[in-house]
Write an enzyme that holds these catalytic residues in place. Sequence first.
Site, PDB file in Angstrom:
ATOM      1  NE  ARG A 158      22.267  26.251  52.751  1.00 25.61           N
ATOM      2  CZ  ARG A 158      21.183  26.645  53.407  1.00 25.61           C
ATOM      3  NH1 ARG A 158      20.000  26.267  52.995  1.00 25.61           N
ATOM      4  NH2 ARG A 158      21.287  27.396  54.481  1.00 25.61           N
ATOM      5  CG  ASP A 173      35.181  23.385  52.809  1.00 28.57           C
ATOM      6  OD1 ASP A 173      34.009  23.189  53.129  1.00 28.57           O
ATOM      7  OD2 ASP A 173      36.043  23.779  53.616  1.00 28.57           O
ATOM      8  CB  CYS A 231      23.908  19.500  58.268  1.00 34.14           C
ATOM      9  SG  CYS A 231      25.670  19.510  58.065  1.00 34.14           S
ATOM     10  NE  ARG A 249      28.914  21.210  60.055  1.00 35.63           N
ATOM     11  CZ  ARG A 249      28.863  22.179  59.138  1.00 35.63           C
ATOM     12  NH1 ARG A 249      27.947  22.136  58.196  1.00 35.63           N
ATOM     13  NH2 ARG A 249      29.711  23.177  59.175  1.00 35.63           N
ATOM     14  CE  LYS A 255      29.454  28.291  52.376  1.00 37.62           C
ATOM     15  NZ  LYS A 255      29.531  27.736  53.734  1.00 37.62           N
ATOM     16  CG  ASN A 256      32.542  29.235  55.197  1.00 34.22           C
ATOM     17  OD1 ASN A 256      31.305  29.272  55.173  1.00 34.22           O
ATOM     18  ND2 ASN A 256      33.212  28.132  54.899  1.00 34.22           N
TER      19      ASN A 256
HETATM   20  N1  EPU Z   1      33.146  19.479  65.958  1.00 31.72           N
HETATM   21  C1  EPU Z   1      32.666  18.864  67.090  1.00 31.72           C
HETATM   22  N2  EPU Z   1      32.233  19.653  68.112  1.00 31.72           N
HETATM   23  C2  EPU Z   1      32.247  21.013  68.039  1.00 31.72           C
HETATM   24  C3  EPU Z   1      32.749  21.644  66.886  1.00 31.72           C
HETATM   25  C4  EPU Z   1      33.195  20.842  65.842  1.00 31.72           C
HETATM   26  O1  EPU Z   1      32.636  17.639  67.188  1.00 31.72           O
HETATM   27  O2  EPU Z   1      31.827  21.660  68.997  1.00 31.72           O
HETATM   28  C5  EPU Z   1      33.617  18.662  64.836  1.00 31.72           C
HETATM   29  C6  EPU Z   1      32.757  18.878  63.583  1.00 31.72           C
HETATM   30  O3  EPU Z   1      31.588  18.106  63.616  1.00 31.72           O
HETATM   31  C7  EPU Z   1      33.711  18.520  62.475  1.00 31.72           C
HETATM   32  C8  EPU Z   1      35.075  18.972  63.025  1.00 31.72           C
HETATM   33  O4  EPU Z   1      34.906  19.098  64.441  1.00 31.72           O
HETATM   34  O5  EPU Z   1      33.711  17.120  62.291  1.00 31.72           O
HETATM   35  C9  EPU Z   1      35.562  20.317  62.471  1.00 31.72           C
HETATM   36  O6  EPU Z   1      34.500  21.254  62.605  1.00 31.72           O
HETATM   37  P1  EPU Z   1      34.674  22.830  62.605  1.00 31.72           P
HETATM   38  O7  EPU Z   1      33.982  23.338  63.817  1.00 31.72           O
HETATM   39  O8  EPU Z   1      36.085  23.233  62.376  1.00 31.72           O
HETATM   40  O9  EPU Z   1      33.826  23.204  61.314  1.00 31.72           O
HETATM   41  P2  EPU Z   1      32.702  24.303  61.243  1.00 31.72           P
HETATM   42  O10 EPU Z   1      33.144  25.483  61.983  1.00 31.72           O
HETATM   43  O11 EPU Z   1      31.390  23.695  61.568  1.00 31.72           O
HETATM   44  C10 EPU Z   1      33.571  25.566  59.122  1.00 31.72           C
HETATM   45  C11 EPU Z   1      33.014  25.926  57.779  1.00 31.72           C
HETATM   46  C12 EPU Z   1      32.976  24.675  56.908  1.00 31.72           C
HETATM   47  C13 EPU Z   1      34.406  24.176  56.737  1.00 31.72           C
HETATM   48  C14 EPU Z   1      35.010  23.870  58.119  1.00 31.72           C
HETATM   49  C15 EPU Z   1      36.478  23.533  58.056  1.00 31.72           C
HETATM   50  C16 EPU Z   1      31.545  27.762  58.234  1.00 31.72           C
HETATM   51  C17 EPU Z   1      30.156  28.250  58.302  1.00 31.72           C
HETATM   52  N3  EPU Z   1      31.687  26.473  57.941  1.00 31.72           N
HETATM   53  O12 EPU Z   1      32.682  24.592  59.688  1.00 31.72           O
HETATM   54  O13 EPU Z   1      32.474  25.072  55.643  1.00 31.72           O
HETATM   55  O14 EPU Z   1      34.389  22.999  55.975  1.00 31.72           O
HETATM   56  O15 EPU Z   1      34.890  25.038  58.978  1.00 31.72           O
HETATM   57  O16 EPU Z   1      37.216  24.649  57.659  1.00 31.72           O
HETATM   58  O17 EPU Z   1      32.491  28.515  58.420  1.00 31.72           O
HETATM   59  C18 EPU Z   1      31.257  24.766  53.643  1.00 31.72           C
HETATM   60  O18 EPU Z   1      31.583  25.935  53.340  1.00 31.72           O
HETATM   61  O19 EPU Z   1      30.668  24.002  52.834  1.00 31.72           O
HETATM   62  C19 EPU Z   1      31.569  24.279  54.980  1.00 31.72           C
HETATM   63  C20 EPU Z   1      31.029  23.158  55.472  1.00 31.72           C
END
Ligand code: EPU
Length: 463
Positions: A444, A328, A135, A140, A41-42
């Site tokens: 999802r 995850d 969410c 996030r 998915k990611n």
């Molecule tokens: N964060 C901030 N500010 C930002 C970006 C991130 O505070 O601008 C915080 C987030 O709120 C979180 C932490 O930093 O607490 C890490 O967030 P990250 O940006 O690494 O996560 P993401 O990119 O939003 C992706 C995956 C997630 C997976 C995480 C960790 C996708 C669409 N989502 O999320 O997948 O858990 O990286 O690898 O790629 C899932 O598949 O269920 C899922 C949530």
Amino acid sequence: MSGIRICNTHCKFAKQFLMEDAFIVKGGKPLSGTVGLSGAKNVALKVLIAALLFRDPVRFSNIPNIKDISELIHLLESLGVVVKRDKDRVEIDPSGLNSYTVDLLHGSKTRVSFMLFAPLLHKFGEALIPNPGGCRIGARPIDRHIKMLESFQVDAQYNSNTGYYTAKVNGGKLKGSNYIFDKPTHTGTELAIMFAALCHGKSVIKNAAQEPEIDDLISFLNIAGAKIARRDSTIEIEGVSELTVPDEPYRIMFDRNEAPTYAAFALATKGDITVKGVVQSDIYHFVNKVKETGGGVETIDGGVRFFYKGILKATDITTLPHPGFMTDWQGPWAVLMTQAKGTSTIHETVFENRFGYVSELKKLSARIEYFQPQIDDAKALYQFRIDDTINLSRRRQAIKITGPTTLHNGALYVNDLRAGATVLIAACVARGESVVLGASTIDRGYEHIEEKLRKLGANIQRV
Ligand code: EPU
């Protein structure tokens, strides 16, 4: 006698309120057999967006048939993109892309809509995208993404009246940037890569996230002529003037995050499941913890076999960004620990609200309580944003689980995707009939989950 009474109550409840969005599961028996992983998915979400960086149609294979992908496809179509989908194959024709504004309805259904900043800014020089907002797993925010874009001379503003981000390219040609993320972000890193791929000159991104899904996005872009190299947390991108459509459809990697879910189905139900399409190194920390807890793991042809070989022992985990134990995976791990002897702990450091399953497992008599872990430097450890107004002693970042517990049946709510998989595992472990309400949230991210589980011997029905 009491089993029949509970069954009738659950069925009536499901029929009355949430017809067509629930699973009925009769648990309590070992799940065994072979399961194939779906496409990741990611990765799928990101390559479909990256396809908008091209002029001509781009083809992909191994794209999972999940709700998150369907929502993204609707969003792309709303922008004039033509999408053809045939089973796991998807073709994206970006030539009709005619709008730089993501509407609120589509934007709110697809969290990754902010990744459209890359193609929209390249094509139109501006982009209007609604704030993805919080969410169920946490606030996030995308402040790290926005700061990174600003380093590329993008002027990005958030309008709190409209709820939209407006981003505009300052000046003419987009130039590369040297940027250091304050903290790693998975999607932020991917956005930086997509954006820099077509900028003039060299970009160097430091403290980048290192998930293998990011490497798959890099592979796709490099096959199309991009010049991107990652060494640990540093990514160097030599901008190119355009990307060339690969001759063959790009086949994305398997969803390694699905593997720990099926491993937990095997081990928690005292079963034996071979997960095809994953290698141990993809889920290294998970495999190590399974070994530590006393579960069986072996590599067999084209996959990894997870099997029960005796009572599990309580084992602690702390989630961390890759290459640590992924956030995850912690929900499925929690169910496993309800079946292990002793008290184990889970400390979630990546997202601030990933224990949406705890109240549900407790309904089945799981012995779980929150506790405050000892932390020297919370700002350094926690990946989510911590400002001085946050009272860490009120946060619920860690749980203790005491087992083994014989779980009984119940009516369970799905709070978010991974919490959904978690309660489904618990329902398969629990004796008797359970109702899992919120099947569409599991859809999802998990492709054909009930068919896969049925093949493994589960008694599961969608209602
Ligand atoms: N964060 C901030 N500010 C930002 C970006 C991130 O505070 O601008 C915080 C987030 O709120 C979180 C932490 O930093 O607490 C890490 O967030 P990250 O940006 O690494 O996560 P993401 O990119 O939003 C992706 C995956 C997630 C997976 C995480 C960790 C996708 C669409 N989502 O999320 O997948 O858990 O990286 O690898 O790629 C899932 O598949 O269920 C899922 C949530």
